[in-house]
Write a protein that holds these residues in place. Structure first.
Motif, PDB file in Angstrom:
ATOM      1  N   VAL A  91       5.512 -55.914 -43.501  1.00 50.87           N
ATOM      2  CA  VAL A  91       4.272 -55.848 -43.462  1.00 50.87           C
ATOM      3  C   VAL A  91       3.802 -56.986 -42.821  1.00 50.87           C
ATOM      4  CG1 VAL A  91       2.369 -55.633 -45.449  1.00 50.87           C
ATOM      5  CG2 VAL A  91       5.096 -54.809 -45.795  1.00 50.87           C
ATOM      6  N   CYS A  92       2.884 -57.284 -42.245  1.00 52.11           N
ATOM      7  CA  CYS A  92       2.037 -58.496 -41.560  1.00 52.11           C
ATOM      8  C   CYS A  92       1.095 -58.079 -41.989  1.00 52.11           C
ATOM      9  CB  CYS A  92       2.476 -58.296 -40.430  1.00 52.11           C
ATOM     10  SG  CYS A  92       2.297 -57.580 -39.307  1.00 52.11           S
ATOM     11  N   GLY A  93       0.117 -59.482 -41.111  1.00 51.45           N
ATOM     12  CA  GLY A  93      -1.601 -58.944 -41.080  1.00 51.45           C
ATOM     13  C   GLY A  93      -2.260 -59.455 -42.530  1.00 51.45           C
ATOM     14  N   CYS A  94      -3.398 -59.361 -42.043  1.00 49.73           N
ATOM     15  CA  CYS A  94      -4.436 -60.013 -43.293  1.00 49.73           C
ATOM     16  C   CYS A  94      -4.442 -59.862 -44.959  1.00 49.73           C
ATOM     17  CB  CYS A  94      -6.399 -59.430 -43.073  1.00 49.73           C
ATOM     18  SG  CYS A  94      -6.447 -59.856 -41.191  1.00 49.73           S
ATOM     19  N   MET A  95      -3.702 -58.997 -45.442  1.00 47.82           N
ATOM     20  CA  MET A  95      -3.458 -58.990 -46.729  1.00 47.82           C
ATOM     21  C   MET A  95      -2.331 -59.489 -46.996  1.00 47.82           C
ATOM     22  SD  MET A  95      -2.699 -55.686 -47.964  1.00 47.82           S
ATOM     23  CE  MET A  95      -1.477 -54.784 -50.025  1.00 47.82           C
ATOM     24  N   THR A 118      -0.168 -63.871 -40.579  1.00 49.80           N
ATOM     25  CA  THR A 118      -1.598 -63.993 -39.033  1.00 49.80           C
ATOM     26  C   THR A 118      -0.914 -64.590 -38.515  1.00 49.80           C
ATOM     27  OG1 THR A 118      -3.588 -64.693 -40.553  1.00 49.80           O
ATOM     28  CG2 THR A 118      -3.329 -62.752 -40.165  1.00 49.80           C
ATOM     29  N   HIS A 119      -1.039 -66.251 -38.556  1.00 48.77           N
ATOM     30  CA  HIS A 119      -0.161 -67.096 -37.823  1.00 48.77           C
ATOM     31  C   HIS A 119       1.022 -67.102 -37.211  1.00 48.77           C
ATOM     32  CE1 HIS A 119      -4.186 -68.441 -39.697  1.00 48.77           C
ATOM     33  NE2 HIS A 119      -4.184 -68.662 -40.939  1.00 48.77           N
ATOM     34  N   VAL A 120       1.611 -66.274 -37.569  1.00 43.40           N
ATOM     35  CA  VAL A 120       2.854 -65.897 -37.191  1.00 43.40           C
ATOM     36  C   VAL A 120       3.778 -65.005 -36.238  1.00 43.40           C
ATOM     37  CG1 VAL A 120       4.016 -68.019 -38.405  1.00 43.40           C
ATOM     38  CG2 VAL A 120       4.023 -65.544 -39.527  1.00 43.40           C
ATOM     39  N   LEU A 121       2.472 -64.901 -36.145  1.00 45.57           N
ATOM     40  CA  LEU A 121       2.894 -62.957 -34.976  1.00 45.57           C
ATOM     41  C   LEU A 121       4.348 -63.349 -33.566  1.00 45.57           C
ATOM     42  CD1 LEU A 121       1.664 -59.893 -35.184  1.00 45.57           C
ATOM     43  CD2 LEU A 121       0.222 -61.279 -33.236  1.00 45.57           C
ATOM     44  N   LEU A 141       4.617 -66.949 -44.657  1.00 44.40           N
ATOM     45  CA  LEU A 141       3.590 -67.075 -44.198  1.00 44.40           C
ATOM     46  C   LEU A 141       2.810 -68.177 -44.745  1.00 44.40           C
ATOM     47  CD1 LEU A 141       4.159 -64.667 -47.372  1.00 44.40           C
ATOM     48  CD2 LEU A 141       2.532 -64.111 -45.253  1.00 44.40           C
ATOM     49  N   PRO A 142       3.337 -69.504 -43.245  1.00 49.43           N
ATOM     50  CA  PRO A 142       2.982 -70.374 -43.658  1.00 49.43           C
ATOM     51  C   PRO A 142       0.708 -70.743 -43.287  1.00 49.43           C
ATOM     52  CG  PRO A 142       3.380 -70.297 -40.913  1.00 49.43           C
ATOM     53  CD  PRO A 142       4.067 -68.507 -42.310  1.00 49.43           C
ATOM     54  N   GLN A 143       0.196 -71.672 -44.077  1.00 49.16           N
ATOM     55  CA  GLN A 143      -1.516 -72.118 -43.661  1.00 49.16           C
ATOM     56  C   GLN A 143      -1.381 -72.422 -42.846  1.00 49.16           C
ATOM     57  OE1 GLN A 143      -3.283 -69.688 -45.679  1.00 49.16           O
ATOM     58  NE2 GLN A 143      -2.098 -68.971 -47.240  1.00 49.16           N
ATOM     59  N   CYS A 144      -2.419 -72.540 -41.873  1.00 46.83           N
ATOM     60  CA  CYS A 144      -2.412 -72.909 -40.942  1.00 46.83           C
ATOM     61  C   CYS A 144      -3.575 -72.775 -40.384  1.00 46.83           C
ATOM     62  CB  CYS A 144      -1.667 -73.718 -40.539  1.00 46.83           C
ATOM     63  SG  CYS A 144      -0.878 -72.327 -39.000  1.00 46.83           S
ATOM     64  N   VAL A 182      -7.735 -65.696 -44.141  1.00 50.22           N
ATOM     65  CA  VAL A 182      -6.921 -65.424 -43.700  1.00 50.22           C
ATOM     66  C   VAL A 182      -6.423 -65.385 -41.980  1.00 50.22           C
ATOM     67  CG1 VAL A 182      -5.980 -63.760 -45.362  1.00 50.22           C
ATOM     68  CG2 VAL A 182      -8.385 -62.740 -44.177  1.00 50.22           C
ATOM     69  N   ARG A 183      -7.340 -65.812 -41.571  1.00 54.34           N
ATOM     70  CA  ARG A 183      -7.550 -66.320 -40.197  1.00 54.34           C
ATOM     71  C   ARG A 183      -7.416 -67.056 -39.574  1.00 54.34           C
ATOM     72  NH1 ARG A 183      -5.655 -61.339 -35.940  1.00 54.34           N
ATOM     73  NH2 ARG A 183      -5.465 -59.677 -37.609  1.00 54.34           N
ATOM     74  N   GLY A 184      -7.851 -68.048 -40.542  1.00 52.22           N
ATOM     75  CA  GLY A 184      -8.167 -69.383 -40.024  1.00 52.22           C
ATOM     76  C   GLY A 184      -9.486 -69.796 -39.273  1.00 52.22           C
TER      77      GLY A 184
END
Ligand code: 5AD
Ligand code: SF4
Length: 449
Positions: A91-95, A118-121, A141-144, A182-184
């Motif tokens: 599972v990936c993406g904004c959610m 979303t930042h490590v696709l 799920l890094p936050q950046c 969620v998309r920075g």
């Protein structure tokens, strides 16, 4: 990717991947990159999850119902995993970029092997390899603020329509919206990268280029703004159309409208989400424009491009919205007479400012208002589309009819759906069609030989 390829080559069959992207065009475009990487790693894509060796949901967080659908669909995968323990579920993406969601998946869906944000696709192959190598679940799920990664392979869904992201992220923080979280932050691709990608696509025979960004009007290509980028792309020779989305009214300029009006290839279509017709609510939404500014933009666009298609997004039932505020939205719709409108009931998103606001109106009342809005939009669409009857339009044929399966369908220069009496050979080609009938969301016509 090479390392995963070495693993998949040892399978006794060509492994199959099923992927599904929810939500907006940006997410669908990410899905095409995921499919591109899967191809490079030795997978074939299937549309049947029952046959898949790898299943991925690329999720959307913009409204709660999209999230609920993912949870429902994930639950249903349990029996597939029981039947085939080698199946990998991702599972990936904004959610999943929201911490509470990732936690819930970790705890309640133990059969999910991989969750990434979303930042490590671009690191997806690395995660997949780690699962093959170590057999352990991966949660990344890094936050950046986000990066731009060029050169990811893309497996495009269509042979004649191509999505091209030009910028990522959002700085606007509309109070209802989860996207900035969620998309920075906003970041733009270099103009040279975009121009050479589009040139390559045109050379390959693509006929429609869809430029994507959460707010394309704040594209910043180091001295080149969005209008400048459009002019560069419009100067490319060939038979193709350029569409773009989404524009924020606070950044939509006369320069942009002039650029569309003077162009050879750009669609006469402006998707300009207004969200509400009440200045009070627009302020609470942190939209940075008022109804007067918005109306002036629309008037200018209609003056410069008389045949322009105007579409919008509207939210009903924002916290604290009164029936009086809502009637101002109805009034604005009647005044502008949009060709079409995407209408949504407000959905509370944890972590946003609006989630903290008082929301006294009942769901039942919001539902009533929503139906009222649909009715008014239906009438406006009727009126907007009738004017095209008798006109001849150049249509890019896309496939089987939307109003009737026996017809073929495509879009006009205004990006309006037109069904007509075509055939398989027309798909991916431009054809001239005379409009004979109007619905309130599409036109029907006949090919001119
Ligand atoms: N609730 C309802 N609709 C929303 N949108 C964005 N966030 C929300 C929300 N929390 C709508 C807006 C936006 C479109 C993509 O989705 O209208 O323009
Ligand atoms: Fe697209 Fe926004 Fe949904 Fe993410 S949350 S998929 S950016 S609409």
């Amino acid at each position: 990717m090479k390392r995963v390829c070495a693993v998949t080559h040892m399978f006794d069959h060509v492994p199959l991947a099923y992927t599904h992207s929810y939500g907006c065009q940006q997410n669908v475009s990410d899905g095409e990159k995921i499919n591109g990487m899967l191809y490079r790693m030795g997978y074939d894509i299937t549309d049947d999850p029952e046959k898949a060796d790898f299943i991925l949901y690329n999720t959307c967080a913009v409204r709660e119902n999209a999230e609920n659908r993912v949870f429902g669909n994930l639950g249903a995968l349990k029996h597939l995993k029981n039947r085939n323990p080698d199946l990998i579920i991702a599972v990936c993406g904004c959610m999943v970029q929201q911490e509470h969601i990732a936690e819930r998946i970790k705890k309640t869906f133990p059969f999910v092997d991989l969750v990434f944000g979303t930042h490590v696709l671009h690191r997806f192959p690395e995660f997949l390899y780690s699962i093959f190598e170590k057999g352990k679940r991966v949660f990344e799920l890094p936050q950046c603020d986000g990066v731009i990664c060029e050169g990811i392979p893309v497996k495009r869904d269509s042979k004649f329509r191509a999505s091209v992201p030009i910028m990522y992220g959002c700085n606007n923080f509309c109070t209802y919206c989860i996207v900035p979280y969620v998309r920075g932050r906003e970041r733009s691709r270099a103009p040279g990268e975009i121009i050479s990608e589009v040139k390559g696509l045109i050379e390959k025979g693509y006929k429609e280029i869809l430029l994507l960004g959460q707010n394309v009007n704040s594209y910043d290509g180091g001295g080149m703004n969005f209008s400048g980028l459009l002019r560069e792309l419009d100067s490319i020779d060939g038979d193709f159309v350029i569409n773009f989305m989404t524009s924020h009214p606070k950044d939509c300029s006369h320069e942009l409208i002039d650029t569309i009006a003077d162009s050879r290839h750009i669609s006469w279509h402006l998707h300009l989400p207004v969200q509400s017709g009440s200045d009070r609510i627009l302020k609470l939404m942190n939209r940075h424009y008022d109804v007067a500014h918005y109306t002036e933009l629309v008037e200018y666009a209609r003056r410069r491009i008389p045949d322009i298609q105007l579409t919008t997004d509207i939210i009903v039932g924002f916290p604290g919205e009164t029936y009086e505020d809502f009637t101002e939205t109805l009034e604005l719709m009647r005044k502008i007479k949009y060709d079409s409108a995407f209408t949504f009931i407000y959905s509370k998103r944890e972590g946003t400012k609006a989630a903290e606001m008082d929301d006294p109106v009942s769901d039942e009342d919001k539902g009533k208002w929503f139906r009222e809005l649909l009715e008014v939009q239906g009438e406006c669409g009727d009126e907007a589309y009738k004017k095209y009857v008798g006109q001849t339009m150049r249509i890019l044929c896309e496939g089987r009819g939307r109003t009737d399966e026996s017809l073929y369908t495509g879009k006009s220069r205004q990006n309006i759906i037109v069904d007509f009496n075509g055939n398989e050979q027309h798909i991916g080609q431009f054809v001239d069609v005379k409009i004979t009938r109007a619905l309130n969301w599409a036109l029907v016509g006949e090919i001119i030989q």
